[in-house]
Design an enzyme around this catalytic site. Sequence first.
Site, PDB file in Angstrom:
ATOM      1  N   ASP A 179       0.902  -1.147   0.000  1.00 52.27           N
ATOM      2  CA  ASP A 179       0.000   0.000   0.000  1.00 52.27           C
ATOM      3  C   ASP A 179       0.937   1.191   0.000  1.00 52.27           C
ATOM      4  O   ASP A 179       1.597   1.465   1.007  1.00 52.27           O
ATOM      5  CB  ASP A 179      -0.883   0.005   1.257  1.00 52.27           C
ATOM      6  CG  ASP A 179      -1.875   1.155   1.216  1.00 52.27           C
ATOM      7  OD1 ASP A 179      -1.443   2.286   0.914  1.00 52.27           O
ATOM      8  OD2 ASP A 179      -3.069   0.949   1.475  1.00 52.27           O
ATOM      9  N   HIS A 180       1.039   1.862  -1.121  1.00 48.09           N
ATOM     10  CA  HIS A 180       2.143   2.828  -1.239  1.00 48.09           C
ATOM     11  C   HIS A 180       2.015   3.985  -0.240  1.00 48.09           C
ATOM     12  O   HIS A 180       2.975   4.673   0.042  1.00 48.09           O
ATOM     13  CB  HIS A 180       2.329   3.316  -2.678  1.00 48.09           C
ATOM     14  CG  HIS A 180       1.350   4.363  -3.119  1.00 48.09           C
ATOM     15  ND1 HIS A 180       0.103   4.056  -3.587  1.00 48.09           N
ATOM     16  CD2 HIS A 180       1.436   5.706  -3.171  1.00 48.09           C
ATOM     17  CE1 HIS A 180      -0.519   5.171  -3.898  1.00 48.09           C
ATOM     18  NE2 HIS A 180       0.261   6.198  -3.664  1.00 48.09           N
ATOM     19  N   ASP A 237     -10.716   2.456  -4.477  1.00 47.70           N
ATOM     20  CA  ASP A 237      -9.455   2.978  -5.004  1.00 47.70           C
ATOM     21  C   ASP A 237      -8.628   3.675  -3.917  1.00 47.70           C
ATOM     22  O   ASP A 237      -7.409   3.558  -3.886  1.00 47.70           O
ATOM     23  CB  ASP A 237      -9.769   3.977  -6.127  1.00 47.70           C
ATOM     24  CG  ASP A 237      -8.527   4.440  -6.849  1.00 47.70           C
ATOM     25  OD1 ASP A 237      -7.745   3.570  -7.284  1.00 47.70           O
ATOM     26  OD2 ASP A 237      -8.320   5.669  -6.973  1.00 47.70           O
ATOM     27  N   HIS A 242      -5.733   3.049   1.240  1.00 50.29           N
ATOM     28  CA  HIS A 242      -4.852   4.136   1.670  1.00 50.29           C
ATOM     29  C   HIS A 242      -5.386   4.899   2.883  1.00 50.29           C
ATOM     30  O   HIS A 242      -4.681   5.123   3.855  1.00 50.29           O
ATOM     31  CB  HIS A 242      -4.646   5.147   0.535  1.00 50.29           C
ATOM     32  CG  HIS A 242      -4.160   4.523  -0.744  1.00 50.29           C
ATOM     33  ND1 HIS A 242      -3.312   3.459  -0.760  1.00 50.29           N
ATOM     34  CD2 HIS A 242      -4.381   4.837  -2.046  1.00 50.29           C
ATOM     35  CE1 HIS A 242      -3.039   3.134  -2.026  1.00 50.29           C
ATOM     36  NE2 HIS A 242      -3.688   3.952  -2.819  1.00 50.29           N
TER      37      HIS A 242
HETATM   38  C1  BG6 Z   1      -3.642   5.059  -6.272  1.00 50.01           C
HETATM   39  C2  BG6 Z   1      -4.997   5.213  -6.887  1.00 50.01           C
HETATM   40  O1  BG6 Z   1      -3.571   3.888  -5.499  1.00 50.01           O
HETATM   41  O2  BG6 Z   1      -3.383   6.186  -5.449  1.00 50.01           O
HETATM   42  C3  BG6 Z   1      -5.073   6.496  -7.689  1.00 50.01           C
HETATM   43  O3  BG6 Z   1      -5.272   4.110  -7.723  1.00 50.01           O
HETATM   44  C4  BG6 Z   1      -4.694   7.653  -6.835  1.00 50.01           C
HETATM   45  O4  BG6 Z   1      -6.359   6.687  -8.240  1.00 50.01           O
HETATM   46  C5  BG6 Z   1      -3.369   7.404  -6.149  1.00 50.01           C
HETATM   47  O5  BG6 Z   1      -4.593   8.791  -7.685  1.00 50.01           O
HETATM   48  C6  BG6 Z   1      -3.044   8.485  -5.165  1.00 50.01           C
HETATM   49  O6  BG6 Z   1      -1.739   8.320  -4.738  1.00 50.01           O
HETATM   50  P1  BG6 Z   1      -0.851   9.575  -4.355  1.00 50.01           P
HETATM   51  O7  BG6 Z   1       0.422   8.980  -3.873  1.00 50.01           O
HETATM   52  O8  BG6 Z   1      -0.707  10.397  -5.604  1.00 50.01           O
HETATM   53  O9  BG6 Z   1      -1.616  10.291  -3.306  1.00 50.01           O
END
Ligand code: BG6
Length: 495
Positions: A179-180, A237, A242
Amino acid sequence: MQTENNCIVIFGASGDLTHRKLIPALYNLYKIGRLSEHFSVLGVARTDMTDDIFREKMRAALIEHEKAEGETLENFCSHLYYQSVNTSDAADYVKLLPRLDDLHDTYQTAGNTLYYLSTPPSLYGVIPECLAAHGLNTEEYGWKRLIVEKPFGYDIKTAKALDVQIHRFFEEHQIYRIDHYLGKETVQNLLVLRFSNGLFEPLWSRNFIDYVEITGAEALGVEQRGGYYDGSGAMRDMFQNHLLQVLAMVAMEPPAIINADSMRDEVAKVLHCLHPLSEEDLQHNLVLGQYIAAEIDGKQVNGYLQETGVPADSNTETYMALRCEIDNWRWAGVPFYVRTGKRLPTRVTEVVIHFKTTPHPVFSQNAPENKLIIRIQPDEGISMRFGLKKPGAGFEAKEVSMDFRYSDLSSAANLMTAYERLLLDAMKGDATLFSRTDAVHACWKFVQPILDYKTANGRVYEYEAGTWGPTEADKLIAREGRVWRKPSGMMKKKV
Ligand code: BG6
Protein backbone atom coordinates in the site's frame (compact mmCIF):
# COMPACT_ATOMS: atom_id res chain seq x y z
CA MET A 1 23.20 -0.89 4.50
CA GLN A 2 22.93 -2.60 1.12
CA THR A 3 20.38 -5.24 0.22
CA GLU A 4 21.39 -8.87 -0.11
CA ASN A 5 22.16 -9.99 -3.65
CA ASN A 6 18.89 -10.81 -5.32
CA CYS A 7 16.92 -10.97 -8.51
CA ILE A 8 13.74 -8.93 -8.87
CA VAL A 9 11.21 -10.44 -11.23
CA ILE A 10 8.58 -7.94 -12.32
CA PHE A 11 5.42 -9.47 -13.76
CA GLY A 12 3.60 -6.93 -15.90
CA ALA A 13 6.90 -5.41 -17.02
CA SER A 14 5.42 -3.83 -20.13
CA GLY A 15 2.86 -1.93 -18.01
CA ASP A 16 2.70 1.59 -16.78
CA LEU A 17 3.71 1.02 -13.17
CA THR A 18 6.98 -0.62 -14.16
CA HIS A 19 8.41 2.30 -16.10
CA ARG A 20 6.70 5.05 -14.09
CA LYS A 21 7.40 3.83 -10.55
CA LEU A 22 9.26 0.56 -10.12
CA ILE A 23 12.27 1.01 -12.40
CA PRO A 24 12.75 4.66 -11.29
CA ALA A 25 12.61 3.51 -7.65
CA LEU A 26 15.19 0.79 -8.27
CA TYR A 27 17.36 3.22 -10.22
CA ASN A 28 17.34 5.72 -7.36
CA LEU A 29 18.18 3.02 -4.83
CA TYR A 30 21.06 1.98 -7.08
CA LYS A 31 22.23 5.55 -7.45
CA ILE A 32 22.44 6.10 -3.70
CA GLY A 33 24.23 2.80 -3.23
CA ARG A 34 21.43 0.96 -1.42
CA LEU A 35 21.23 -1.86 -3.98
CA SER A 36 23.91 -4.46 -4.00
CA GLU A 37 25.98 -4.40 -7.22
CA HIS A 38 24.77 -7.99 -7.51
CA PHE A 39 21.18 -7.33 -8.37
CA SER A 40 19.29 -8.03 -11.53
CA VAL A 41 15.81 -7.23 -12.74
CA LEU A 42 13.96 -9.66 -14.96
CA GLY A 43 10.95 -8.07 -16.61
CA VAL A 44 8.23 -10.55 -17.50
CA ALA A 45 5.14 -10.00 -19.65
CA ARG A 46 3.38 -11.48 -22.65
CA THR A 47 4.78 -8.97 -25.13
CA ASP A 48 7.74 -10.21 -27.16
CA MET A 49 10.78 -8.12 -26.43
CA THR A 50 14.52 -8.63 -26.29
CA ASP A 51 16.65 -7.60 -23.34
CA ASP A 52 17.96 -4.74 -25.45
CA ILE A 53 14.53 -3.37 -26.33
CA PHE A 54 13.44 -3.61 -22.69
CA ARG A 55 16.59 -1.78 -21.59
CA GLU A 56 16.01 0.87 -24.22
CA LYS A 57 12.45 1.48 -23.03
CA MET A 58 13.50 1.67 -19.39
CA ARG A 59 16.43 3.93 -20.25
CA ALA A 60 14.05 6.31 -22.03
CA ALA A 61 11.67 6.31 -19.04
CA LEU A 62 14.53 7.02 -16.63
CA ILE A 63 15.77 9.88 -18.74
CA GLU A 64 12.26 11.30 -18.89
CA HIS A 65 11.16 10.80 -15.29
CA GLU A 66 14.43 10.90 -13.36
CA LYS A 67 16.66 12.99 -15.61
CA ALA A 68 19.01 10.01 -15.44
CA GLU A 69 22.23 10.11 -17.40
CA GLY A 70 25.81 8.99 -17.76
CA GLU A 71 27.58 6.00 -16.37
CA THR A 72 25.13 5.35 -13.52
CA LEU A 73 22.29 5.07 -16.01
CA GLU A 74 24.23 2.76 -18.31
CA ASN A 75 25.45 0.57 -15.47
CA PHE A 76 21.98 0.34 -14.01
CA CYS A 77 20.44 -0.63 -17.36
CA SER A 78 22.99 -3.39 -17.83
CA HIS A 79 21.29 -5.18 -14.89
CA LEU A 80 17.92 -5.29 -16.70
CA TYR A 81 16.68 -8.38 -18.56
CA TYR A 82 13.43 -9.42 -20.12
CA GLN A 83 11.59 -12.66 -20.73
CA SER A 84 8.29 -13.00 -22.52
CA VAL A 85 5.94 -15.48 -20.85
CA ASN A 86 2.27 -16.21 -21.26
CA THR A 87 1.59 -15.41 -17.64
CA SER A 88 -1.67 -17.33 -17.38
CA ASP A 89 -0.17 -20.56 -18.73
CA ALA A 90 1.75 -22.57 -16.12
CA ALA A 91 3.61 -24.55 -18.79
CA ASP A 92 5.09 -21.41 -20.27
CA TYR A 93 6.81 -20.55 -16.98
CA VAL A 94 9.36 -23.19 -17.86
CA LYS A 95 11.06 -20.39 -19.80
CA LEU A 96 11.86 -18.72 -16.51
CA LEU A 97 13.97 -21.60 -15.24
CA PRO A 98 17.10 -21.18 -17.40
CA ARG A 99 16.79 -17.38 -17.25
CA LEU A 100 16.67 -17.35 -13.48
CA ASP A 101 19.43 -19.98 -13.13
CA ASP A 102 21.59 -17.83 -15.29
CA LEU A 103 20.87 -14.63 -13.39
CA HIS A 104 21.36 -16.29 -10.01
CA ASP A 105 24.75 -17.58 -11.20
CA THR A 106 25.90 -14.37 -12.82
CA TYR A 107 24.91 -12.20 -9.87
CA GLN A 108 25.63 -14.74 -7.12
CA THR A 109 22.23 -14.21 -5.63
CA ALA A 110 22.11 -17.53 -3.77
CA GLY A 111 18.63 -17.91 -5.26
CA ASN A 112 17.11 -14.86 -3.52
CA THR A 113 14.17 -13.73 -5.58
CA LEU A 114 11.60 -10.98 -5.21
CA TYR A 115 8.53 -11.41 -7.41
CA TYR A 116 6.56 -8.24 -8.04
CA LEU A 117 2.99 -8.66 -9.30
CA SER A 118 2.30 -5.55 -11.29
CA THR A 119 -0.27 -7.22 -13.51
CA PRO A 120 -4.04 -6.99 -13.82
CA PRO A 121 -5.52 -8.28 -10.53
CA SER A 122 -7.02 -11.30 -12.28
CA LEU A 123 -3.47 -12.75 -12.37
CA TYR A 124 -2.68 -12.28 -8.67
CA GLY A 125 -3.94 -15.76 -7.85
CA VAL A 126 -2.67 -17.35 -11.06
CA ILE A 127 1.00 -16.33 -10.99
CA PRO A 128 1.80 -17.86 -7.57
CA GLU A 129 0.32 -21.14 -8.72
CA CYS A 130 2.28 -21.09 -11.98
CA LEU A 131 5.49 -20.28 -10.11
CA ALA A 132 4.85 -23.14 -7.73
CA ALA A 133 4.31 -25.52 -10.63
CA HIS A 134 8.04 -25.11 -11.33
CA GLY A 135 9.19 -24.99 -7.72
CA LEU A 136 9.91 -21.27 -7.98
CA ASN A 137 8.17 -20.58 -4.66
CA THR A 138 10.24 -22.80 -2.38
CA GLU A 139 12.87 -21.34 -0.13
CA GLU A 140 15.30 -24.25 -0.28
CA TYR A 141 17.56 -22.19 -2.48
CA GLY A 142 17.37 -18.56 -1.29
CA TRP A 143 14.37 -16.55 -0.11
CA LYS A 144 11.34 -16.06 -2.30
CA ARG A 145 9.12 -13.06 -1.66
CA LEU A 146 5.99 -11.94 -3.44
CA ILE A 147 4.90 -8.32 -3.62
CA VAL A 148 1.23 -7.94 -4.49
CA GLU A 149 -0.10 -4.62 -5.75
CA LYS A 150 -3.54 -3.37 -4.82
CA PRO A 151 -6.40 -4.03 -5.21
CA PHE A 152 -6.22 -6.97 -2.88
CA GLY A 153 -9.64 -8.33 -3.73
CA TYR A 154 -12.73 -6.57 -4.98
CA ASP A 155 -14.80 -7.15 -1.86
CA ILE A 156 -14.54 -9.25 1.25
CA LYS A 157 -15.38 -12.47 -0.55
CA THR A 158 -12.84 -12.08 -3.33
CA ALA A 159 -10.20 -10.79 -0.91
CA LYS A 160 -10.57 -13.93 1.20
CA ALA A 161 -10.57 -16.17 -1.86
CA LEU A 162 -7.41 -14.50 -3.16
CA ASP A 163 -5.75 -15.00 0.17
CA VAL A 164 -6.57 -18.69 0.14
CA GLN A 165 -5.26 -18.97 -3.41
CA ILE A 166 -1.95 -17.27 -2.64
CA HIS A 167 -1.51 -19.04 0.68
CA ARG A 168 -1.61 -22.38 -1.09
CA PHE A 169 1.78 -21.58 -2.57
CA PHE A 170 3.34 -18.82 -0.47
CA GLU A 171 3.43 -18.49 3.27
CA GLU A 172 2.35 -15.27 4.99
CA HIS A 173 5.98 -14.34 5.78
CA GLN A 174 6.70 -14.41 2.02
CA ILE A 175 3.79 -12.14 1.06
CA TYR A 176 4.21 -8.35 0.91
CA ARG A 177 0.92 -6.57 0.17
CA ILE A 178 1.90 -3.14 -0.93
CA ASP A 179 0.00 0.00 0.00
CA HIS A 180 2.14 2.83 -1.24
CA TYR A 181 0.70 5.20 1.38
CA LEU A 182 2.59 3.28 4.04
CA GLY A 183 5.78 4.03 2.13
CA LYS A 184 5.23 7.77 2.42
CA GLU A 185 7.64 9.42 4.79
CA THR A 186 4.95 11.55 6.40
CA VAL A 187 2.61 8.64 7.03
CA GLN A 188 5.44 6.96 8.91
CA ASN A 189 6.12 10.23 10.64
CA LEU A 190 2.68 10.02 12.22
CA LEU A 191 4.08 7.19 14.32
CA VAL A 192 7.24 9.06 15.24
CA LEU A 193 5.29 12.19 16.09
CA ARG A 194 2.95 10.25 18.31
CA PHE A 195 5.25 7.76 19.95
CA SER A 196 8.52 9.61 20.33
CA ASN A 197 7.08 12.68 22.05
CA GLY A 198 5.68 12.88 25.54
CA LEU A 199 3.80 15.97 24.47
CA PHE A 200 1.10 14.65 22.18
CA GLU A 201 0.26 11.16 23.36
CA PRO A 202 -1.37 12.15 26.66
CA LEU A 203 -3.74 14.37 24.66
CA TRP A 204 -4.36 11.74 21.98
CA SER A 205 -7.72 10.38 23.06
CA ARG A 206 -11.39 11.13 23.50
CA ASN A 207 -10.51 13.17 26.61
CA PHE A 208 -8.95 15.96 24.58
CA ILE A 209 -9.75 15.34 20.95
CA ASP A 210 -13.06 16.58 19.62
CA TYR A 211 -12.89 15.04 16.16
CA VAL A 212 -10.48 14.00 13.43
CA GLU A 213 -10.59 14.89 9.75
CA ILE A 214 -8.75 12.86 7.13
CA THR A 215 -8.67 14.23 3.60
CA GLY A 216 -7.27 12.64 0.47
CA ALA A 217 -8.06 15.16 -2.25
CA GLU A 218 -6.89 15.04 -5.84
CA ALA A 219 -7.15 17.79 -8.41
CA LEU A 220 -6.85 15.43 -11.36
CA GLY A 221 -9.74 13.43 -12.75
CA VAL A 222 -9.44 9.77 -13.70
CA GLU A 223 -7.21 10.65 -16.67
CA GLN A 224 -6.68 7.59 -18.90
CA ARG A 225 -7.68 5.10 -16.19
CA GLY A 226 -11.46 5.34 -16.65
CA GLY A 227 -11.74 1.65 -17.54
CA TYR A 228 -10.08 0.52 -14.33
CA TYR A 229 -11.56 3.24 -12.14
CA ASP A 230 -15.14 2.62 -13.12
CA GLY A 231 -15.03 -0.84 -11.60
CA SER A 232 -13.44 0.53 -8.49
CA GLY A 233 -14.64 3.99 -7.45
CA ALA A 234 -13.28 6.15 -4.65
CA MET A 235 -14.24 3.61 -2.03
CA ARG A 236 -12.09 0.80 -3.38
CA ASP A 237 -9.45 2.98 -5.00
CA MET A 238 -8.56 5.20 -2.05
CA PHE A 239 -10.67 4.58 1.02
CA GLN A 240 -10.53 0.84 1.60
CA ASN A 241 -6.76 0.84 1.52
CA HIS A 242 -4.85 4.14 1.67
CA LEU A 243 -7.13 6.19 3.88
CA LEU A 244 -7.96 3.39 6.28
CA GLN A 245 -4.23 2.80 6.67
CA VAL A 246 -3.74 6.47 7.49
CA LEU A 247 -6.62 6.28 9.94
CA ALA A 248 -4.97 3.27 11.57
CA MET A 249 -1.71 5.21 12.00
CA VAL A 250 -3.61 8.03 13.67
CA ALA A 251 -5.64 5.80 15.95
CA MET A 252 -3.54 2.72 16.76
CA GLU A 253 -2.09 2.00 20.18
CA PRO A 254 1.66 2.30 20.63
CA PRO A 255 3.39 -0.92 19.62
CA ALA A 256 5.83 -2.29 22.18
CA ILE A 257 8.59 -2.10 19.59
CA ILE A 258 8.70 -1.20 15.93
CA ASN A 259 8.85 -4.46 14.09
CA ALA A 260 6.58 -6.16 11.60
CA ASP A 261 4.65 -8.20 14.13
CA SER A 262 3.99 -5.71 16.87
CA MET A 263 3.22 -2.86 14.47
CA ARG A 264 0.85 -4.91 12.42
CA ASP A 265 -0.80 -6.37 15.51
CA GLU A 266 -1.76 -2.84 16.57
CA VAL A 267 -2.90 -1.84 13.08
CA ALA A 268 -5.15 -4.87 12.82
CA LYS A 269 -6.48 -4.31 16.34
CA VAL A 270 -7.63 -0.76 15.67
CA LEU A 271 -9.13 -1.64 12.28
CA HIS A 272 -11.13 -4.37 13.97
CA CYS A 273 -12.50 -1.71 16.34
CA LEU A 274 -14.08 0.38 13.56
CA HIS A 275 -17.75 0.67 14.44
CA PRO A 276 -19.70 -1.50 11.96
CA LEU A 277 -22.00 0.68 9.91
CA SER A 278 -25.65 -0.25 9.72
CA GLU A 279 -27.91 0.82 6.90
CA GLU A 280 -29.33 3.51 9.15
CA ASP A 281 -25.84 4.80 10.04
CA LEU A 282 -25.00 4.98 6.38
CA GLN A 283 -28.10 6.97 5.52
CA HIS A 284 -26.77 9.74 7.71
CA ASN A 285 -23.04 9.29 7.58
CA LEU A 286 -22.12 8.57 3.99
CA VAL A 287 -22.12 10.88 0.98
CA LEU A 288 -21.06 9.74 -2.46
CA GLY A 289 -20.44 12.04 -5.39
CA GLN A 290 -19.46 12.09 -9.04
CA TYR A 291 -17.86 15.08 -10.77
CA ILE A 292 -19.56 16.82 -13.64
CA ALA A 293 -18.03 19.03 -16.32
CA ALA A 294 -17.01 22.53 -15.31
CA GLU A 295 -14.60 25.28 -16.13
CA ILE A 296 -11.43 25.33 -14.04
CA ASP A 297 -9.04 28.27 -14.42
CA GLY A 298 -10.70 29.20 -17.69
CA LYS A 299 -10.38 25.66 -19.06
CA GLN A 300 -13.33 23.37 -19.65
CA VAL A 301 -12.79 19.95 -18.07
CA ASN A 302 -14.76 16.79 -18.65
CA GLY A 303 -17.27 15.38 -16.26
CA TYR A 304 -16.63 11.80 -15.13
CA LEU A 305 -19.17 10.42 -17.59
CA GLN A 306 -17.29 11.98 -20.49
CA GLU A 307 -13.95 10.43 -19.50
CA THR A 308 -12.44 7.77 -21.75
CA GLY A 309 -13.43 4.26 -20.76
CA VAL A 310 -16.33 5.32 -18.54
CA PRO A 311 -19.83 4.07 -19.48
CA ALA A 312 -22.20 6.96 -20.16
CA ASP A 313 -24.58 5.83 -17.41
CA SER A 314 -21.98 5.02 -14.79
CA ASN A 315 -22.96 5.38 -11.16
CA THR A 316 -19.41 5.07 -9.86
CA GLU A 317 -18.46 7.47 -7.08
CA THR A 318 -15.46 9.73 -7.62
CA TYR A 319 -15.99 11.27 -4.17
CA MET A 320 -16.89 9.92 -0.81
CA ALA A 321 -17.25 11.36 2.66
CA LEU A 322 -17.86 9.19 5.67
CA ARG A 323 -18.28 9.77 9.37
CA CYS A 324 -17.07 6.80 11.34
CA GLU A 325 -16.17 5.91 14.90
CA ILE A 326 -13.81 3.59 16.65
CA ASP A 327 -15.23 1.44 19.40
CA ASN A 328 -12.45 1.29 21.93
CA TRP A 329 -11.39 2.87 25.18
CA ARG A 330 -9.27 5.57 23.57
CA TRP A 331 -11.67 6.76 20.89
CA ALA A 332 -15.24 6.01 21.98
CA GLY A 333 -17.50 8.78 20.72
CA VAL A 334 -14.88 10.68 18.67
CA PRO A 335 -16.01 11.15 15.07
CA PHE A 336 -13.51 10.50 12.29
CA TYR A 337 -14.59 12.32 9.15
CA VAL A 338 -12.87 10.87 6.12
CA ARG A 339 -13.22 12.20 2.59
CA THR A 340 -11.56 11.61 -0.71
CA GLY A 341 -12.28 12.63 -4.25
CA LYS A 342 -11.03 13.33 -7.73
CA ARG A 343 -11.33 16.73 -9.39
CA LEU A 344 -11.36 18.61 -6.11
CA PRO A 345 -9.81 22.09 -5.96
CA THR A 346 -6.32 20.91 -5.05
CA ARG A 347 -4.15 17.88 -4.39
CA VAL A 348 -3.72 17.45 -0.69
CA THR A 349 -3.60 14.62 1.81
CA GLU A 350 -3.80 15.66 5.42
CA VAL A 351 -4.97 14.67 8.86
CA VAL A 352 -6.42 17.31 11.13
CA ILE A 353 -6.71 16.64 14.84
CA HIS A 354 -9.26 19.03 16.31
CA PHE A 355 -8.79 19.40 20.05
CA LYS A 356 -11.62 20.24 22.40
CA THR A 357 -12.13 23.85 23.27
CA THR A 358 -11.49 25.27 26.72
CA PRO A 359 -14.26 24.45 29.17
CA HIS A 360 -15.08 28.10 29.66
CA PRO A 361 -14.51 30.85 27.04
CA VAL A 362 -12.67 33.50 29.05
CA PHE A 363 -11.44 35.73 26.26
CA SER A 364 -13.95 35.62 23.47
CA GLN A 365 -16.98 33.76 22.31
CA ASN A 366 -15.14 32.59 19.24
CA ALA A 367 -11.92 31.35 20.77
CA PRO A 368 -9.59 29.90 18.14
CA GLU A 369 -9.57 26.16 17.82
CA ASN A 370 -6.55 24.14 18.83
CA LYS A 371 -5.67 21.86 16.01
CA LEU A 372 -2.78 19.87 14.69
CA ILE A 373 -2.56 19.61 10.93
CA ILE A 374 -0.44 16.78 9.65
CA ARG A 375 0.24 17.39 6.00
CA ILE A 376 1.07 14.16 4.23
CA GLN A 377 1.46 15.75 0.81
CA PRO A 378 2.38 18.06 -0.81
CA ASP A 379 4.39 20.52 1.34
CA GLU A 380 4.94 17.72 3.85
CA GLY A 381 4.92 19.02 7.39
CA ILE A 382 3.06 19.72 10.58
CA SER A 383 1.22 22.82 11.64
CA MET A 384 -0.04 23.51 15.13
CA ARG A 385 -2.79 26.11 15.41
CA PHE A 386 -3.65 27.81 18.65
CA GLY A 387 -4.85 31.12 20.07
CA LEU A 388 -2.67 34.04 21.12
CA LYS A 389 -3.46 37.56 22.10
CA LYS A 390 -4.22 39.87 19.26
CA PRO A 391 -1.87 42.84 19.75
CA GLY A 392 -3.52 45.99 21.01
CA ALA A 393 -6.14 46.89 23.52
CA GLY A 394 -8.33 44.30 25.18
CA PHE A 395 -7.93 40.55 25.27
CA GLU A 396 -8.94 39.24 21.93
CA ALA A 397 -7.53 35.89 20.90
CA LYS A 398 -6.48 35.14 17.37
CA GLU A 399 -5.38 31.93 15.70
CA VAL A 400 -1.68 31.62 15.00
CA SER A 401 0.33 28.72 13.72
CA MET A 402 3.61 27.04 14.46
CA ASP A 403 4.79 25.16 11.42
CA PHE A 404 7.36 22.56 10.63
CA ARG A 405 8.09 21.74 7.02
CA TYR A 406 10.02 18.72 5.92
CA SER A 407 11.72 20.80 3.26
CA ASP A 408 13.47 22.77 6.03
CA LEU A 409 15.43 19.72 7.10
CA SER A 410 18.87 19.56 5.53
CA SER A 411 18.30 15.85 4.97
CA ALA A 412 15.00 16.50 3.16
CA ALA A 413 16.70 16.01 -0.19
CA ASN A 414 17.22 12.38 0.79
CA LEU A 415 13.51 11.65 1.27
CA MET A 416 12.78 8.35 -0.39
CA THR A 417 9.70 7.95 -2.51
CA ALA A 418 7.15 5.44 -1.31
CA TYR A 419 8.18 2.82 -3.87
CA GLU A 420 11.87 3.24 -3.07
CA ARG A 421 11.25 2.69 0.60
CA LEU A 422 8.92 -0.26 0.12
CA LEU A 423 11.06 -2.05 -2.46
CA LEU A 424 14.06 -1.62 -0.23
CA ASP A 425 12.19 -2.97 2.80
CA ALA A 426 10.93 -5.97 0.85
CA MET A 427 14.47 -6.76 -0.30
CA LYS A 428 15.60 -6.49 3.31
CA GLY A 429 12.77 -8.77 4.44
CA ASP A 430 11.14 -6.09 6.58
CA ALA A 431 7.36 -6.35 6.29
CA THR A 432 6.54 -3.63 8.85
CA LEU A 433 5.12 -1.29 6.22
CA PHE A 434 3.19 -3.92 4.31
CA SER A 435 -0.41 -4.90 5.02
CA ARG A 436 -0.93 -8.17 6.80
CA THR A 437 -3.79 -10.42 5.85
CA ASP A 438 -5.83 -9.75 9.04
CA ALA A 439 -5.65 -5.97 8.48
CA VAL A 440 -6.75 -6.32 4.86
CA HIS A 441 -9.70 -8.41 5.98
CA ALA A 442 -10.59 -5.93 8.71
CA CYS A 443 -10.68 -3.14 6.09
CA TRP A 444 -12.92 -5.15 3.81
CA LYS A 445 -15.16 -6.16 6.70
CA PHE A 446 -15.71 -2.50 7.47
CA VAL A 447 -16.14 -1.47 3.83
CA GLN A 448 -18.43 -4.30 2.71
CA PRO A 449 -21.64 -2.85 4.24
CA ILE A 450 -20.81 0.47 2.55
CA LEU A 451 -20.47 -1.27 -0.80
CA ASP A 452 -23.71 -3.16 -0.22
CA TYR A 453 -25.48 0.02 0.80
CA LYS A 454 -24.32 1.73 -2.35
CA THR A 455 -25.50 -1.16 -4.51
CA ALA A 456 -28.91 -1.11 -2.84
CA ASN A 457 -29.42 2.64 -2.60
CA GLY A 458 -27.11 3.89 -5.29
CA ARG A 459 -27.46 7.61 -4.51
CA VAL A 460 -24.49 9.45 -5.99
CA TYR A 461 -24.66 13.25 -5.93
CA GLU A 462 -23.18 15.43 -8.61
CA TYR A 463 -20.49 17.98 -7.87
CA GLU A 464 -18.82 20.36 -10.25
CA ALA A 465 -15.23 19.54 -11.11
CA GLY A 466 -12.96 21.86 -9.14
CA THR A 467 -15.21 22.10 -6.07
CA TRP A 468 -14.99 20.41 -2.67
CA GLY A 469 -17.56 17.73 -3.48
CA PRO A 470 -21.34 17.63 -3.15
CA THR A 471 -23.02 20.07 -0.76
CA GLU A 472 -24.51 17.04 1.00
CA ALA A 473 -21.01 16.36 2.37
CA ASP A 474 -21.01 19.79 3.98
CA LYS A 475 -24.35 19.00 5.54
CA LEU A 476 -23.01 15.72 6.87
CA ILE A 477 -20.41 17.49 8.99
CA ALA A 478 -22.51 20.62 9.64
CA ARG A 479 -25.06 18.46 11.43
CA GLU A 480 -22.63 18.40 14.33
CA GLY A 481 -21.81 22.09 14.02
CA ARG A 482 -18.57 21.57 12.09
CA VAL A 483 -17.14 22.49 8.72
CA TRP A 484 -14.60 20.69 6.57
CA ARG A 485 -11.23 22.35 6.49
CA LYS A 486 -10.56 23.76 3.04
CA PRO A 487 -6.84 23.16 2.72
CA SER A 488 -4.99 25.24 0.19
CA GLY A 489 -2.07 23.97 -1.86
CA MET A 490 0.44 25.38 0.63
CA MET A 491 0.75 25.36 4.39
CA LYS A 492 0.54 28.77 5.99
CA LYS A 493 3.74 30.77 6.10
CA LYS A 494 5.77 30.50 9.28
CA VAL A 495 4.94 32.95 12.08
C1 BG6 B 1 -3.64 5.06 -6.27
C2 BG6 B 1 -5.00 5.21 -6.89
O1 BG6 B 1 -3.57 3.89 -5.50
O2 BG6 B 1 -3.38 6.19 -5.45
C3 BG6 B 1 -5.07 6.50 -7.69
O3 BG6 B 1 -5.27 4.11 -7.72
C4 BG6 B 1 -4.69 7.65 -6.84
O4 BG6 B 1 -6.36 6.69 -8.24
C5 BG6 B 1 -3.37 7.40 -6.15
O5 BG6 B 1 -4.59 8.79 -7.69
C6 BG6 B 1 -3.04 8.48 -5.16
O6 BG6 B 1 -1.74 8.32 -4.74
P1 BG6 B 1 -0.85 9.57 -4.35
O7 BG6 B 1 0.42 8.98 -3.87
O8 BG6 B 1 -0.71 10.40 -5.60
O9 BG6 B 1 -1.62 10.29 -3.31
